[in-house]
Design a protein around this motif. Sequence first.
Motif, PDB file in Angstrom:
ATOM      1  N   ASP A   1       0.802  -1.221   0.000  1.00 12.34           N
ATOM      2  CA  ASP A   1       0.000   0.000   0.000  1.00 12.34           C
ATOM      3  C   ASP A   1       0.837   1.274   0.000  1.00 12.34           C
ATOM      4  OD1 ASP A   1      -2.395  -1.479   0.030  1.00 12.34           O
ATOM      5  OD2 ASP A   1      -2.183  -1.763   2.180  1.00 12.34           O
ATOM      6  N   CYS A   2       2.024   1.237  -0.589  1.00 13.61           N
ATOM      7  CA  CYS A   2       2.793   2.484  -0.708  1.00 13.61           C
ATOM      8  C   CYS A   2       2.391   3.160  -2.018  1.00 13.61           C
ATOM      9  CB  CYS A   2       4.290   2.231  -0.645  1.00 13.61           C
ATOM     10  SG  CYS A   2       4.938   1.226  -1.966  1.00 13.61           S
ATOM     11  N   GLN A   3       2.566   4.472  -2.060  1.00 15.55           N
ATOM     12  CA  GLN A   3       2.215   5.237  -3.243  1.00 15.55           C
ATOM     13  C   GLN A   3       3.401   6.091  -3.661  1.00 15.55           C
ATOM     14  OE1 GLN A   3      -1.221   7.488  -2.063  1.00 15.55           O
ATOM     15  NE2 GLN A   3      -2.606   5.808  -2.497  1.00 15.55           N
ATOM     16  N   LEU A   4       3.662   6.105  -4.964  1.00 12.49           N
ATOM     17  CA  LEU A   4       4.703   6.957  -5.531  1.00 12.49           C
ATOM     18  C   LEU A   4       4.042   7.924  -6.494  1.00 12.49           C
ATOM     19  CD1 LEU A   4       6.314   4.413  -4.564  1.00 12.49           C
ATOM     20  CD2 LEU A   4       7.923   4.942  -6.364  1.00 12.49           C
ATOM     21  N   GLY A   5       4.274   9.222  -6.284  1.00 12.72           N
ATOM     22  CA  GLY A   5       3.716  10.243  -7.161  1.00 12.72           C
ATOM     23  C   GLY A   5       4.394  10.223  -8.520  1.00 12.72           C
ATOM     24  N   PRO A   6       3.880  11.035  -9.455  1.00 11.71           N
ATOM     25  CA  PRO A   6       4.484  11.081 -10.788  1.00 11.71           C
ATOM     26  C   PRO A   6       5.886  11.676 -10.757  1.00 11.71           C
ATOM     27  CG  PRO A   6       2.746  12.726 -10.569  1.00 11.71           C
ATOM     28  CD  PRO A   6       2.712  11.905  -9.328  1.00 11.71           C
ATOM     29  N   ASN A   7       6.699  11.217 -11.660  1.00 18.04           N
ATOM     30  CA  ASN A   7       8.077  11.700 -11.855  1.00 18.04           C
ATOM     31  C   ASN A   7       8.980  11.472 -10.653  1.00 18.04           C
ATOM     32  OD1 ASN A   7       7.517  12.630 -14.502  1.00 18.04           O
ATOM     33  ND2 ASN A   7       6.549  14.440 -13.625  1.00 18.04           N
ATOM     34  N   VAL A   8       8.689  10.467  -9.843  1.00 18.03           N
ATOM     35  CA  VAL A   8       9.582  10.095  -8.748  1.00 18.03           C
ATOM     36  C   VAL A   8      10.794   9.390  -9.345  1.00 18.03           C
ATOM     37  CG1 VAL A   8       9.852   8.530  -6.775  1.00 18.03           C
ATOM     38  CG2 VAL A   8       7.808   9.948  -6.984  1.00 18.03           C
ATOM     39  N   GLN A   9      11.975   9.729  -8.841  1.00 17.98           N
ATOM     40  CA  GLN A   9      13.202   9.075  -9.286  1.00 17.98           C
ATOM     41  C   GLN A   9      13.816   8.332  -8.107  1.00 17.98           C
ATOM     42  OE1 GLN A   9      15.861  11.499 -11.757  1.00 17.98           O
ATOM     43  NE2 GLN A   9      14.319  13.105 -11.571  1.00 17.98           N
ATOM     44  N   LEU A  10      14.250   7.107  -8.358  1.00 19.72           N
ATOM     45  CA  LEU A  10      14.931   6.293  -7.348  1.00 19.72           C
ATOM     46  C   LEU A  10      16.380   6.168  -7.804  1.00 19.72           C
ATOM     47  CD1 LEU A  10      12.169   3.554  -7.138  1.00 19.72           C
ATOM     48  CD2 LEU A  10      12.442   5.536  -5.654  1.00 19.72           C
ATOM     49  N   LEU A  11      17.273   6.919  -7.163  1.00 14.13           N
ATOM     50  CA  LEU A  11      18.651   7.019  -7.634  1.00 14.13           C
ATOM     51  C   LEU A  11      19.649   6.662  -6.546  1.00 14.13           C
ATOM     52  CD1 LEU A  11      18.324  10.440  -9.506  1.00 14.13           C
ATOM     53  CD2 LEU A  11      18.117   8.148 -10.461  1.00 14.13           C
ATOM     54  N   THR A  12      20.412   5.621  -6.774  1.00 16.11           N
ATOM     55  CA  THR A  12      21.476   5.237  -5.846  1.00 16.11           C
ATOM     56  C   THR A  12      22.699   4.734  -6.615  1.00 16.11           C
ATOM     57  OG1 THR A  12      20.621   2.988  -5.643  1.00 16.11           O
ATOM     58  CG2 THR A  12      19.859   4.597  -4.017  1.00 16.11           C
ATOM     59  N   PRO A  13      23.195   5.508  -7.575  1.00 19.50           N
ATOM     60  CA  PRO A  13      24.329   5.008  -8.347  1.00 19.50           C
ATOM     61  C   PRO A  13      25.589   4.896  -7.494  1.00 19.50           C
ATOM     62  CG  PRO A  13      23.956   7.294  -8.862  1.00 19.50           C
ATOM     63  CD  PRO A  13      22.835   6.864  -7.958  1.00 19.50           C
ATOM     64  N   VAL A  14      26.377   3.896  -7.814  1.00 16.58           N
ATOM     65  CA  VAL A  14      27.669   3.692  -7.159  1.00 16.58           C
ATOM     66  C   VAL A  14      28.711   3.701  -8.268  1.00 16.58           C
ATOM     67  CG1 VAL A  14      29.072   2.129  -5.775  1.00 16.58           C
ATOM     68  CG2 VAL A  14      26.606   2.295  -5.360  1.00 16.58           C
ATOM     69  N   HIS A  15      29.556   4.722  -8.251  1.00 20.20           N
ATOM     70  CA  HIS A  15      30.576   4.850  -9.284  1.00 20.20           C
ATOM     71  C   HIS A  15      31.907   4.346  -8.735  1.00 20.20           C
ATOM     72  CE1 HIS A  15      27.814   7.256 -11.645  1.00 20.20           C
ATOM     73  NE2 HIS A  15      27.543   7.930 -10.545  1.00 20.20           N
ATOM     74  N   PRO A  16      32.621   3.517  -9.507  1.00 21.94           N
ATOM     75  CA  PRO A  16      33.912   3.017  -9.024  1.00 21.94           C
ATOM     76  C   PRO A  16      34.961   4.129  -8.970  1.00 21.94           C
ATOM     77  CG  PRO A  16      33.555   2.343 -11.285  1.00 21.94           C
ATOM     78  CD  PRO A  16      32.292   3.026 -10.826  1.00 21.94           C
ATOM     79  N   VAL A  17      35.914   3.980  -8.077  1.00 25.49           N
ATOM     80  CA  VAL A  17      36.992   4.966  -7.976  1.00 25.49           C
ATOM     81  C   VAL A  17      38.317   4.422  -8.512  1.00 25.49           C
ATOM     82  CG1 VAL A  17      35.964   6.250  -6.077  1.00 25.49           C
ATOM     83  CG2 VAL A  17      37.430   4.306  -5.572  1.00 25.49           C
TER      84      VAL A  17
END
Length: 107
Positions: free
Chosen positions: A41-57
């Motif tokens: 029963d969770c709700q996500l509005g329009p244009n929600v972004q889920l961002l968790t990028p991991v960039h190597p070093v």
Amino acid sequence: MCTIVRILYIADDPDSFEQFKRAVRLQAQYAAAYVEDPGEDCQLGPNVQLLTPVHPVEPQPRKDRLESARPITIGDNSVIGAGAVVTRDIPVGCLALGSPARVVRKL
């Protein structure tokens, strides 16, 4: 029933097609990693972004263009407001808004 074509690609350039296949593969990997456990029963509005990028070093993984994403858990009965950029887990029964998304109150 409604069918929507998600991927349509027309080209005759083999290099472009290889780049396209790589982009599709990366998109699938990101999609698989984004939401680990969408709550009940969770709700996500329009244009929600889920961002968790991991960039190597380290140099070699960067040259190989390797990236990954950490999973996100959205708690039961939580609401994510329109346009929010979710970068971390959202607890149970919360309203999260903004960029980056912050919990503004319990529901």
